[in-house]
Design a protein around this motif. Structure first.
Motif, PDB file in Angstrom:
ATOM      1  N   GLU A 563       0.877  -1.120   0.145  1.00 38.99           N
ATOM      2  CA  GLU A 563      -0.026   0.054   0.109  1.00 38.99           C
ATOM      3  C   GLU A 563       0.750   1.276   0.030  1.00 38.99           C
ATOM      4  OE1 GLU A 563      -3.146  -0.037   2.772  1.00 38.99           O
ATOM      5  OE2 GLU A 563      -3.651   1.973   2.824  1.00 38.99           O
ATOM      6  N   PHE A 564       1.826   1.464   0.870  1.00 36.92           N
ATOM      7  CA  PHE A 564       2.607   2.521   1.054  1.00 36.92           C
ATOM      8  C   PHE A 564       3.950   2.575   0.525  1.00 36.92           C
ATOM      9  CE2 PHE A 564      -0.620   2.868   4.694  1.00 36.92           C
ATOM     10  CZ  PHE A 564      -1.217   3.852   4.053  1.00 36.92           C
ATOM     11  N   CYS A 565       4.454   1.514  -0.325  1.00 37.74           N
ATOM     12  CA  CYS A 565       5.622   1.544  -0.864  1.00 37.74           C
ATOM     13  C   CYS A 565       5.735   2.131  -2.509  1.00 37.74           C
ATOM     14  CB  CYS A 565       6.487   0.381  -0.532  1.00 37.74           C
ATOM     15  SG  CYS A 565       5.935  -0.989  -1.637  1.00 37.74           S
ATOM     16  N   VAL A 566       6.636   2.383  -3.013  1.00 33.80           N
ATOM     17  CA  VAL A 566       6.624   2.566  -4.407  1.00 33.80           C
ATOM     18  C   VAL A 566       7.082   1.536  -5.100  1.00 33.80           C
ATOM     19  CG1 VAL A 566       7.671   4.100  -6.133  1.00 33.80           C
ATOM     20  CG2 VAL A 566       7.217   4.966  -4.025  1.00 33.80           C
ATOM     21  N   THR A 567       5.998   0.845  -5.876  1.00 33.26           N
ATOM     22  CA  THR A 567       6.461  -0.466  -6.689  1.00 33.26           C
ATOM     23  C   THR A 567       6.374   0.054  -8.369  1.00 33.26           C
ATOM     24  OG1 THR A 567       4.012  -1.296  -6.781  1.00 33.26           O
ATOM     25  CG2 THR A 567       5.691  -1.959  -5.225  1.00 33.26           C
ATOM     26  N   ASN A 574       8.474  -7.939 -26.512  1.00 31.93           N
ATOM     27  CA  ASN A 574       9.666  -8.447 -27.615  1.00 31.93           C
ATOM     28  C   ASN A 574      11.206  -8.111 -26.913  1.00 31.93           C
ATOM     29  OD1 ASN A 574       7.793  -9.432 -29.189  1.00 31.93           O
ATOM     30  ND2 ASN A 574       7.765  -7.703 -30.544  1.00 31.93           N
ATOM     31  N   ASP A 575      11.381  -8.357 -25.626  1.00 29.11           N
ATOM     32  CA  ASP A 575      12.799  -7.951 -25.096  1.00 29.11           C
ATOM     33  C   ASP A 575      13.284  -6.837 -25.344  1.00 29.11           C
ATOM     34  OD1 ASP A 575      12.881 -10.415 -23.549  1.00 29.11           O
ATOM     35  OD2 ASP A 575      13.642 -11.659 -25.522  1.00 29.11           O
ATOM     36  N   ALA A 576      12.701  -5.845 -25.810  1.00 30.05           N
ATOM     37  CA  ALA A 576      12.854  -4.327 -26.347  1.00 30.05           C
ATOM     38  C   ALA A 576      12.061  -3.476 -25.675  1.00 30.05           C
ATOM     39  CB  ALA A 576      12.796  -4.317 -27.715  1.00 30.05           C
ATOM     40  N   PHE A 577      10.880  -3.583 -25.412  1.00 26.81           N
ATOM     41  CA  PHE A 577      10.012  -2.358 -24.927  1.00 26.81           C
ATOM     42  C   PHE A 577       9.679  -2.687 -23.597  1.00 26.81           C
ATOM     43  CE2 PHE A 577       9.642  -2.583 -29.548  1.00 26.81           C
ATOM     44  CZ  PHE A 577      10.147  -1.472 -30.127  1.00 26.81           C
ATOM     45  N   ASN A 578      10.091  -1.685 -22.553  1.00 21.49           N
ATOM     46  CA  ASN A 578       9.511  -1.777 -21.355  1.00 21.49           C
ATOM     47  C   ASN A 578       8.403  -0.743 -21.085  1.00 21.49           C
ATOM     48  OD1 ASN A 578      10.775  -3.580 -19.469  1.00 21.49           O
ATOM     49  ND2 ASN A 578      12.642  -2.162 -19.524  1.00 21.49           N
ATOM     50  N   ASN A 579       7.474  -1.073 -20.943  1.00 23.87           N
ATOM     51  CA  ASN A 579       6.112  -0.424 -20.526  1.00 23.87           C
ATOM     52  C   ASN A 579       5.992  -0.371 -19.109  1.00 23.87           C
ATOM     53  OD1 ASN A 579       5.056   0.292 -23.445  1.00 23.87           O
ATOM     54  ND2 ASN A 579       5.372  -2.088 -23.387  1.00 23.87           N
ATOM     55  N   THR A 580       6.283   0.766 -18.458  1.00 26.28           N
ATOM     56  CA  THR A 580       6.323   0.764 -17.094  1.00 26.28           C
ATOM     57  C   THR A 580       5.641   1.742 -16.342  1.00 26.28           C
ATOM     58  OG1 THR A 580       8.521   0.617 -17.461  1.00 26.28           O
ATOM     59  CG2 THR A 580       8.018   1.151 -15.258  1.00 26.28           C
ATOM     60  N   LEU A 581       4.680   1.215 -15.443  1.00 28.80           N
ATOM     61  CA  LEU A 581       4.006   2.009 -14.601  1.00 28.80           C
ATOM     62  C   LEU A 581       4.502   2.053 -12.918  1.00 28.80           C
ATOM     63  CD1 LEU A 581       1.035   3.363 -13.824  1.00 28.80           C
ATOM     64  CD2 LEU A 581       0.259   1.256 -13.374  1.00 28.80           C
ATOM     65  N   THR A 582       4.724   3.247 -12.166  1.00 25.28           N
ATOM     66  CA  THR A 582       5.312   3.258 -11.026  1.00 25.28           C
ATOM     67  C   THR A 582       4.497   4.123 -10.253  1.00 25.28           C
ATOM     68  OG1 THR A 582       7.608   3.269 -11.994  1.00 25.28           O
ATOM     69  CG2 THR A 582       7.314   4.097  -9.973  1.00 25.28           C
ATOM     70  N   PHE A 583       4.333   3.701  -9.190  1.00 29.85           N
ATOM     71  CA  PHE A 583       3.461   4.351  -7.990  1.00 29.85           C
ATOM     72  C   PHE A 583       4.173   5.250  -7.244  1.00 29.85           C
ATOM     73  CE2 PHE A 583       0.792   0.164  -8.634  1.00 29.85           C
ATOM     74  CZ  PHE A 583      -0.128   0.759  -9.505  1.00 29.85           C
ATOM     75  N   ASP A 584       4.283   6.339  -7.814  1.00 30.13           N
ATOM     76  CA  ASP A 584       5.483   7.323  -7.088  1.00 30.13           C
ATOM     77  C   ASP A 584       4.864   8.031  -5.760  1.00 30.13           C
ATOM     78  OD1 ASP A 584       7.641   7.423  -9.000  1.00 30.13           O
ATOM     79  OD2 ASP A 584       6.285   8.475 -10.486  1.00 30.13           O
ATOM     80  N   SER A 585       3.722   7.969  -5.939  1.00 34.78           N
ATOM     81  CA  SER A 585       2.859   8.958  -4.733  1.00 34.78           C
ATOM     82  C   SER A 585       2.660   8.127  -3.460  1.00 34.78           C
ATOM     83  CB  SER A 585       1.869   9.744  -5.360  1.00 34.78           C
ATOM     84  OG  SER A 585       0.666   8.855  -5.215  1.00 34.78           O
ATOM     85  N   ALA A 586       2.850   6.578  -3.764  1.00 31.40           N
ATOM     86  CA  ALA A 586       2.463   5.838  -2.708  1.00 31.40           C
ATOM     87  C   ALA A 586       3.415   6.412  -1.310  1.00 31.40           C
ATOM     88  CB  ALA A 586       2.890   4.272  -2.982  1.00 31.40           C
ATOM     89  N   TRP A 608      -7.155   8.967   4.930  1.00 32.55           N
ATOM     90  CA  TRP A 608      -7.180   8.869   3.340  1.00 32.55           C
ATOM     91  C   TRP A 608      -6.263   9.961   2.612  1.00 32.55           C
ATOM     92  CZ3 TRP A 608      -8.293  13.762   0.891  1.00 32.55           C
ATOM     93  CH2 TRP A 608      -8.417  14.693   1.780  1.00 32.55           C
ATOM     94  N   LEU A 609      -5.584  10.843   3.431  1.00 30.44           N
ATOM     95  CA  LEU A 609      -4.703  11.760   2.829  1.00 30.44           C
ATOM     96  C   LEU A 609      -3.511  10.981   2.209  1.00 30.44           C
ATOM     97  CD1 LEU A 609      -5.601  12.847   6.004  1.00 30.44           C
ATOM     98  CD2 LEU A 609      -5.026  14.743   4.928  1.00 30.44           C
ATOM     99  N   TYR A 610      -2.826  10.133   2.741  1.00 36.89           N
ATOM    100  CA  TYR A 610      -1.736   9.531   2.177  1.00 36.89           C
ATOM    101  C   TYR A 610      -1.793   9.175   0.987  1.00 36.89           C
ATOM    102  CZ  TYR A 610      -0.524   8.908   7.238  1.00 36.89           C
ATOM    103  OH  TYR A 610      -0.106   9.288   8.474  1.00 36.89           O
ATOM    104  N   GLY A 611      -0.639   9.186  -0.058  1.00 37.31           N
ATOM    105  CA  GLY A 611      -0.905   8.673  -1.320  1.00 37.31           C
ATOM    106  C   GLY A 611      -0.650   7.129  -1.170  1.00 37.31           C
TER     107      GLY A 611
END
Ligand SMILES: *[C@@H]1O[C@H](CO)[C@@H](O)[C@H](O)[C@H]1NC(C)=O
Ligand SMILES: *[C@@H]1O[C@H](CO)[C@@H](O)[C@H](O)[C@H]1NC(C)=O
Ligand SMILES: *[C@@H]1O[C@H](CO)[C@@H](O)[C@H](O)[C@H]1NC(C)=O
Ligand SMILES: *[C@@H]1O[C@H](CO)[C@@H](O)[C@H](O)[C@H]1NC(C)=O
Ligand SMILES: *[C@@H]1O[C@H](CO)[C@@H](O)[C@H](O)[C@H]1NC(C)=O
Ligand SMILES: *[C@@H]1O[C@H](CO)[C@@H](O)[C@H](O)[C@H]1NC(C)=O
Ligand SMILES: *[C@@H]1O[C@H](CO)[C@@H](O)[C@H](O)[C@H]1NC(C)=O
Length: 672
Positions: A563-567, A574-586, A608-611
């Motif tokens: 819940e509260f760490c950045v994953t 095709n071993d070439a394109f990394n499509n990445t989603l990072t939960f920066d505000s966690a 509720w305020l915490y990312g």
């Protein structure tokens, strides 16, 4: 779902500043009147009792339309006519008997937040509950004028100050403020009670409890001996078992409380130096990672207390909470009365957040006016237990006429007040099954997270890429959360429409096939071992391919994951394109407050305020969509590979205990 703040105010741990009240022993000794220490649950009983006798309502409820009124103000008159205001009106009734409100009105950051961030749509009417209303509102106006002068003078034209005390208004406003009596944090008159043998009567003063981040709330009706420990900037063995009496200054509030905790004090009272206001005792930066186990609060310095201590006369202290009327109410864009939720710490930001939400809700109402084929699924249906809410619906015959599918969902509560709402934040999922023998039966169509005890949430989520899941004209939809959650009342409509075309040179594309990819699981050292590369062939006539994923992380391991760490979540193509989603505000302190403008329910009765990692309490989970057409080879069968992996700090997760988990639905969507 960590850290619900039950609205039970702790008996023991805050101090506030107040006009000193001297009360007779008899009056002070009536715990039934002043003890708010009963558990949250007993308030639910109070609510259901009330609604069972609701045939003779005692006053207006949230959602009722506000009637016209006018009140004299310092500048003339403020007049409310239904439909005449362009935006919301917030009413705030001040009392200097509340340490919380004294701090809210004294804190520079609080005043600045109102002046700089009150939404342009919003007006505020300021009142006082007390005999001193005239001097109160003059002071309130001066506080805001001073801060607005070199920041944003425009805001002053939207702030109205009435010198008529609430008890003399003679309109419906007092009825709402008293009938919507609030028992949450920020409401009630929190007090410290001092007793000493030489005194005829106890001395009772306002207190403001320290912030929740670093103190574990504890309720303790005991009386403690007060021991002067100077400024508390060093540990002091004399306070063991006692309530430490400390002056403000010379070191941080956190240092003081930590020193007293190390010295085995039972609690801490910090007094403001003469002339200073009560402050919001809070941690800063890394301090907030340490939770302290003793209650702490701030008060004004009381001369008789200081003198008694000086002469070695024993003084005993206990904490009490006395009911107050509600200090806040709102009237939304539609003219409906609204609760303002919980003010977790003394700041006008909570007014801004509620007003932002009123703006969001008004814009949503407008969006819902746009043309669409609407298929009602649930109309105020109770969702509870393993079954959840279930409905079967007929879809429009000509589905292929539409290329937009939106979910119009709301989560409300059994009663009209937030106090009837479920306490905890849980994941809500919507599953659809149209063709029971088809490949898509029971696929997730939408996801939301419930709000802590607020029933105002309504969200519109675009799930158009999942149109192919509707592979028959009769579909069964199931919406559910964990079976042990208290009930929610759900409404859901499917909205089919034709997308808004901005570029007519581009051919209009429609999703025709959905290929499920990966789902999540326990976020431990083996998390990534289960994901094998998937071979993908692009069907003939495909014009566009999209990656579509709904990912949320939950749980709390030794790294505060998920819940509260950045994953980070990778779909490697095709071993070439990394499509990445990072939960920066966690894990950020205010991450989810930034999403109120997108519909995150503000002022919930919890943290509720915490990312969070991919979600906020009281909000839909937005699908993550990426066009990957150019990353794929369309010429040969199974010529592409896709693989998913999820990392914490760039590595496989490796928690020492209590691993968290990832909930994921992910697809490739083919358009033609
Ligand atoms: C509020 O109360 C405090 C302490 O009791 C006092 O110092 C302060 O002047 C009061 N403020 C107003 C506006 O009356
Ligand atoms: C109010 O409007 C002004 C001018 O359009 C804008 O600069 C400002 O950011 C707005 N304030 C808020 C809080 O939205
Ligand atoms: C703060 O520290 C100074 C210097 O040690 C001391 O004289 C003063 O009394 C302290 N302030 C308080 C309020 O204890
Ligand atoms: C506080 O209590 C703990 C546990 O009883 C004890 O080990 C410690 O020495 C005490 N500290 C002080 C400063 O009295
Ligand atoms: C159409 O799309 C554009 C760009 O996405 C957006 O700015 C506009 O508000 C949309 N219009 C309608 C009527 O939804
Ligand atoms: C994709 O990202 C992972 C994690 O950062 C990295 O180990 C890998 O080398 C990247 N692969 C490509 C092809 O960029
Ligand atoms: C697609 O795969 C085939 C066979 O592996 C290869 O010959 C071709 O160059 C690839 N095309 C692209 C655009 O990568």
């Amino acid at each position: 779902m960590l850290l619900l703040l039950c609205s039970k105010p702790s008996m023991l741990w805050l101090l506030a500043v107040v006009v000193t009240a001297r009360v007779s022993e008899a009056a002070a000794g009536k715990p039934k009147l002043i003890d708010y220490g009963s558990a949250c649950e007993s308030r639910d009983n109070a609510v259901s009792l009330r609604s069972s006798t609701a045939s003779t309502p005692d006053g207006p409820e949230p959602g009722d339309l506000a009637a016209a009124f006018s009140v004299p103000t310092l500048d003339g008159e403020f007049s409310y006519q239904p439909g005449a205001l362009q935006g919301p009106l917030i009413v705030h009734a001040f009392s200097n008997k509340s340490g919380f409100l004294e701090c809210m009105w004294s804190s520079e950051s609080s005043l600045i937040s109102l002046v700089e961030e009150l939404p342009n749509s919003t007006q505020v009417l300021f009142l006082s509950l007390d005999d001193s209303a005239v001097s109160d509102v003059l002071w309130m106006r001066e506080q805001l004028q001073r801060v607005a002068m070199h920041r944003n003078k425009e805001v002053l034209s939207r702030l109205h100050f009435s010198p008529v005390p609430v008890f003399a208004l003679g309109n419906w406003i007092p009825n709402v403020l008293y009938y919507w009596r609030c028992t949450g944090r920020g409401c009630v008159f929190s007090q410290a009670v001092f007793k000493s043998e030489g005194w005829k009567m106890p001395i009772i003063i306002k207190r403001l409890d320290a912030r929740y981040d670093w103190l574990s709330p504890r309720r303790d009706p005991r009386s403690y001996q007060l021991v002067d420990a100077g400024d508390g900037c060093e540990p002091s063995p004399s306070v063991t078992g006692a309530l430490a009496w400390l002056s403000e200054g010379n070191c941080s509030f956190f240092t003081k409380v930590q020193n007293m905790a190390k010295s085995n004090a039972s609690a801490v009272l910090v007094y403001a130096l003469p002339g200073n206001p009560i402050q919001d005792m809070n941690c800063v930066g890394d301090e907030c990672d340490t939770t302290l186990a003793i209650p702490a609060a701030m008060v004004h310095l009381e001369v008789s207390v200081a003198q008694a201590l000086e002469f070695g006369q024993p003084v005993y202290v206990s904490f009490q909470n006395t009911p107050s009327p509600n200090f806040f109410m709102g009237i939304d864009h539609q003219g409906a009365l609204a609760e303002m939720g919980w003010f977790i710490y003394p700041s006008f930001s909570f007014i801004n957040w509620q007003a932002q939400w009123f703006d969001f809700y008004a814009a949503l109402q407008t969006k819902l006016q746009s043309p669409a084929k609407v298929v009602p699924v649930f109309d105020k249906v109770q969702m509870q237990g393993a079954k959840g809410a279930v409905a079967t619906v007929d879809l429009p015959i000509a589905l292929s006429d539409f290329d937009v599918l939106e979910l119009d969902a709301s989560l409300s509560c059994p009663g009209r007040r937030d106090s009837s709402c479920a306490h905890w934040d849980h994941t809500v999922q919507l599953f659809v099954c149209c063709d029971p023998l088809g490949p898509y039966c029971n696929t997730e169509l939408g996801r939301w997270i419930t709000a802590f005890r607020r029933g105002i949430g309504r969200w519109l989520t675009d799930v158009s890429p999942l149109l192919p899941l509707l592979d028959s004209n009769k579909c069964s939809l199931t919406m559910k959360t964990v079976p042990w959650a208290m009930p929610w009342v759900v409404s859901l409509k499917l909205r089919f429409s034709v997308g808004n075309r901005t570029d007519y040179t581009v051919e209009k594309l429609r999703p025709f096939r959905v290929m499920p990819l990966y789902s999540g699981g326990t976020f431990d050292k083996n998390y990534n071992k289960r994901f094998r590369p998937t071979k993908v062939s692009v069907p003939a006539s495909t014009k566009k391919v999209e990656l579509y994923a709904v990912i949320t992380a939950h749980g709390y391991d030794d790294n505060r994951c998920g819940e509260f760490c950045v994953t980070s979540h990778y779909f490697l193509i095709n071993d070439a394109f990394n499509n990445t989603l990072t939960f920066d505000s966690a894990g950020t302190p205010l991450g989810c407050t930034l999403r109120v403008k997108e519909g995150a329910v503000p002022n919930e009765h919890g943290t509720w305020l915490y990312g969070r990692a991919g979600w906020c309490d009281g909000l839909q989970v937005d699908p993550w969509r990426t066009d990957i057409t150019k990353q794929l080879n369309t010429s040969e069968l199974e010529s592409n590979t896709v693989v998913y992996f999820g990392l914490f700090q760039g590595k496989d997760p490796n928690p020492a205990k209590d691993p968290g988990y990832i909930i994921m639905s992910s697809f490739l969507v083919f358009y033609k």
